[in-house]
Design a protein around this motif. Structure first.
Motif, PDB file in Angstrom:
ATOM      1  N   GLN A  53      35.506   3.849  17.373  1.00 16.66           N
ATOM      2  CA  GLN A  53      36.170   5.131  17.600  1.00 16.66           C
ATOM      3  C   GLN A  53      37.677   5.027  17.369  1.00 16.66           C
ATOM      4  N   ILE A  54      38.304   3.961  17.878  1.00 12.84           N
ATOM      5  CA  ILE A  54      39.744   3.829  17.699  1.00 12.84           C
ATOM      6  C   ILE A  54      40.080   3.545  16.238  1.00 12.84           C
ATOM      7  N   ARG A  55      39.214   2.800  15.531  1.00 13.33           N
ATOM      8  CA  ARG A  55      39.439   2.574  14.102  1.00 13.33           C
ATOM      9  C   ARG A  55      39.356   3.887  13.330  1.00 13.33           C
ATOM     10  N   GLU A  86      41.674  -4.521  18.946  1.00 15.54           N
ATOM     11  CA  GLU A  86      41.999  -3.103  18.806  1.00 15.54           C
ATOM     12  C   GLU A  86      43.362  -2.908  18.138  1.00 15.54           C
ATOM     13  N   LEU A  87      44.334  -3.766  18.481  1.00 18.95           N
ATOM     14  CA  LEU A  87      45.639  -3.702  17.831  1.00 18.95           C
ATOM     15  C   LEU A  87      45.502  -3.942  16.338  1.00 18.95           C
ATOM     16  N   VAL A  88      44.682  -4.901  15.957  1.00 22.08           N
ATOM     17  CA  VAL A  88      44.461  -5.211  14.541  1.00 22.08           C
ATOM     18  C   VAL A  88      43.798  -4.038  13.819  1.00 22.08           C
ATOM     19  N   LEU A  89      42.841  -3.388  14.459  1.00 26.90           N
ATOM     20  CA  LEU A  89      42.161  -2.257  13.840  1.00 26.90           C
ATOM     21  C   LEU A  89      43.129  -1.106  13.564  1.00 26.90           C
ATOM     22  N   VAL A  90      43.980  -0.812  14.534  1.00 29.89           N
ATOM     23  CA  VAL A  90      44.975   0.251  14.362  1.00 29.89           C
ATOM     24  C   VAL A  90      45.981  -0.137  13.291  1.00 29.89           C
TER      25      VAL A  90
END
Length: 378
Positions: free
Chosen positions: A11-13, A68-72
């Motif tokens: 979802q965050i990606r 999650e930081l990497v995905l964003v």
């Protein structure tokens, strides 16, 4: 072994990807031309909860992980490496505080970033880039604190930062054991920031010189123990290099998108470019390198979140992503042919943006040194 992202991670990606397509990519060319960062993008990303995703909940952050930081980061930098890196590079400045800060330091300075402040990581000097232990900026002991003398260069977001995490020598003769880290507010007397430096690429990401003229820093602004700065910087790089590797992953993906689109639409010698094997093989290689860099990057981030050592994995991810990004950008220009050299198409900007990935956050040569050193240890 499970390679699936969790539903929340997917979802965050997706949210970050939509934001990048809507807010970052359309501004990329103008921001590059103007050599300025569009602050409205920062404000909109903050409102959506896409900034500082790995900041702890006690400081006002969402408390997510490095994955999650990497995905964003990957999604943002697919839209524009300059804008994307500026949005995410706060993580480099906050990591020293997260690792070595006191509870009071964490609650104050991490919370500022969670609320939207920008911060800067100040390590590089005019005569000390790859040689971290070679910095010469001094931190002289005085009653109640330290006085900083010297300058830093190529400091990301310096003109926008509310505070700096600064590395200086408390003992010039002690080599890497003489380095100490500090939190230095932007309004400290004697601190000044130069104009953004001219650059080949990533022009939307401001980098500046920072000057310290008798800047007093109280004891409660020191990060960790005196003399522990070098070890702290190395620990920061293990945690930040997955993010910087994601810069490269995002750029490789954009190169592939642009090159594949052009190769599908453009015809030469009676058929589409993509139907020429020489071009098709370039695209195939680009996809291979994209997935290889992405897997290394995700693995190195996953290890951070598991609390495990990731030194060799982080260096492999960073070197692989940086070198592959430079290769992919060059090949994208080649596929576009003469039009790839024109500012009419985005691949010339991708080419310019890519080069510094092989230089900052430890050059590709330094990453190989780290990998070799870890192999010898093993």
């Amino acid at each position: 072994m499970d390679f699936d992202l969790t539903p929340d991670q997917r979802q965050i990606r997706e949210l970050a990807g939509q934001f990048s397509d809507r807010e970052i990519a359309p501004r990329a060319a103008q921001a590059d031309q103007d050599k300025s960062f569009p602050m409205e993008v920062h404000e909109r990303a903050l409102a959506l909860g896409l900034l500082g995703v790995n900041l702890p909940e006690y400081a006002g952050g969402p408390g997510l992980g490095t994955v999650e930081l990497v995905l964003v980061t990957e999604a943002f930098c697919r839209g524009c490496l300059g804008i994307g890196s500026t949005l995410c590079i706060n993580a480099l400045a906050t990591e020293p505080i997260a690792i070595a800060g006191t509870d009071a330091q964490r609650r104050e300075y991490l919370a500022r970033v969670a609320k939207g402040a920008l911060a800067s990581f100040a390590l590089t000097e005019p005569a000390a880039g790859s040689d971290v232990s070679g910095i010469r900026m001094r931190a002289d002991r005085k009653p109640g604190g330290y006085v900083l003398h010297g300058s830093k260069i190529w400091i990301s977001n310096a003109n926008l930062a509310e505070y700096f995490t600064v590395f200086a020598k408390t003992d010039l003769e002690a080599g890497h054991r003489g380095m100490t880290a500090f939190i230095v507010p932007r309004d400290s007397k004697g601190l000044s920031v130069g104009a953004p430096l001219g650059k080949l690429g990533q022009r939307a990401a401001p980098t500046c010189e920072v000057f310290f003229d008798q800047v007093f820093v109280p004891d409660d602004h020191r990060l960790g123990e005196e003399g522990a700065g070098f070890a702290l910087a190395m620990a920061v790089f293990d945690r930040s290099r997955p993010m910087v590797a994601a810069f490269g992953v995002g750029l490789i993906e954009r190169c592939l998108e642009e090159a594949q689109r052009y190769a599908t639409e453009r015809k030469s010698m009676g058929k589409r470019l993509i139907d020429h094997q020489a071009v098709a093989h370039k695209l195939a290689e680009m996809r291979m390198r994209l997935e290889s860099a992405r897997l290394l990057t995700y693995q190195s981030a996953w290890l951070v979140d598991k609390g495990r050592k990731n030194t060799i994995e982080a260096s492999m991810a960073k070197a692989s992503a940086a070198d592959s990004a430079m290769w992919a950008a060059s090949e994208a220009v080649q596929i576009f042919g003469g039009m790839g050299y024109s500012t009419e198409y985005p691949v010339e900007k991708l080419f310019r943006d890519a080069k510094v990935l092989q230089i900052y956050e430890g050059t590709s040569e330094i990453q190989r040194n780290v990998i070799a050193r870890e192999l010898l240890k093993a």
